[in-house]
Write a protein that holds these residues in place. Sequence first.
Motif, mmCIF file in Angstrom:
data_model
loop_
_atom_site.group_PDB
_atom_site.id
_atom_site.type_symbol
_atom_site.label_atom_id
_atom_site.label_comp_id
_atom_site.label_asym_id
_atom_site.label_seq_id
_atom_site.Cartn_x
_atom_site.Cartn_y
_atom_site.Cartn_z
ATOM 1 N N CYS A 1 -6.208 30.028 -85.974
ATOM 2 C CA CYS A 1 -4.787 30.096 -86.350
ATOM 3 C C CYS A 1 -3.914 29.290 -85.401
ATOM 4 N N GLN B 1 -1.351 26.255 -86.839
ATOM 5 C CA GLN B 1 0.086 26.209 -86.610
ATOM 6 C C GLN B 1 0.559 24.867 -86.046
ATOM 7 N N ARG C 1 -11.137 36.996 -96.012
ATOM 8 C CA ARG C 1 -10.296 37.156 -94.820
ATOM 9 C C ARG C 1 -9.535 35.866 -94.502
ATOM 10 N N GLU D 1 -6.647 35.205 -96.913
ATOM 11 C CA GLU D 1 -5.466 35.981 -96.538
ATOM 12 C C GLU D 1 -4.681 35.288 -95.424
ATOM 13 N N GLN D 2 -5.381 34.664 -94.496
ATOM 14 C CA GLN D 2 -4.700 33.904 -93.445
ATOM 15 C C GLN D 2 -3.974 32.693 -94.025
ATOM 16 N N LYS E 1 -2.691 32.408 -96.978
ATOM 17 C CA LYS E 1 -1.478 32.893 -97.653
ATOM 18 C C LYS E 1 -0.391 33.240 -96.635
ATOM 19 N N LYS E 2 -0.792 33.861 -95.547
ATOM 20 C CA LYS E 2 0.168 34.239 -94.505
ATOM 21 C C LYS E 2 0.813 33.000 -93.883
ATOM 22 N N LEU E 3 0.010 31.955 -93.680
ATOM 23 C CA LEU E 3 0.489 30.738 -93.026
ATOM 24 C C LEU E 3 0.978 29.682 -94.016
ATOM 25 N N GLN E 4 0.879 29.998 -95.320
ATOM 26 C CA GLN E 4 1.330 29.078 -96.369
ATOM 27 C C GLN E 4 0.586 27.737 -96.318
ATOM 28 N N TRP F 1 -1.512 28.175 -106.289
ATOM 29 C CA TRP F 1 -1.824 27.711 -104.935
ATOM 30 C C TRP F 1 -2.474 26.332 -104.980
#
Length: 318
Positions: free
Chosen positions: A132, A136, A166, A169-170, A172-175, A201
């Motif tokens: 992650c 970023q 899993r 899901e990351q 989606k969270k981070l777009q 998506w």
Amino acid sequence: MTQRNTSPTIQNGQNRSSKKTSTTLPDVQTLSALTTEPFVDTHTHLHYTLERLPNTFGVETFQILKERYCPPNLEACINVLCDPLSFSSDEVFPGTYMDWKVMAETPFMYLSAGVHPHNAKDYNDYIEAQMCKILQHPKTVALGEIGLDYHYDNSPRDMQRQVFIRQIEQAKKLQKPLVIHTREAEEDTWDILTKHVPKDWKIHVHCFTDSPDFAKKLLDYFPNLYIGITGVVTYGSAKNTQEIVRSVVPLNRILLETDAPYMTPAKLNRNKRTNERVTVSHSGMIPFVAQKIAEITQKEIDVIMRAARDNTRSMYGI
């Protein structure tokens, strides 16, 4: 990415194998002769290309590789980090071509990061946090390659599925758009994507080799899904991939990729009269992928190149 030995062979970016090798590379004129249309390699592992090239080539940086061996119309590449070791490479190999920060600082290089299904057994909270951190970075454009590989089964299948979900899901969270690896796992890949990924998506199904029916099913369900075509399309045995190009995937849904250092286009080694072979691919070989697609679809190569470039902008914004 195909199966590889994940143990690095460099120390401080210098001590690559000096064994004698029959490896050669095509000259820039050969690669430039097919088309002058600008292009992006949407899926590559150029740090492994540098790792595999013999020292005699003198290629110690990505910029040297681009300037000496790639045609001038190569605009950019998306370098994919999918081995968990890569996520700590700035600590393990600082300042070398294996360091993800060095990759991010390379002008023509963008990144994608995600744990490959082969390495699902190694996934944990620490690996996820390291991944992650890379995701970023402003030059990281996607999460992947992630997914399922039931051909090699290097990680247990239930673990592959858990880690796949899993990481979705990351994303989606981070777009972040998704880069998907799927091999001989059509039913489970479909179930996971349709249950866990929003329909609109952005998805890049990398190096597609599964059935034409599965390709059509994915394309029909996900309007922003693209099919990645590699040098595999040039192989005589790649009947599925060739049929997908011929009759399933429209031009506005194709992405061009090398998956370097793997999938060397077949034409580069055809009718060779010496022991030398192109055993390592790189991003400059994309025109040979486009040439085969043009032959199959009976279109001009420049039409393929322009469509793929437009699709890359739509998928990745580059």
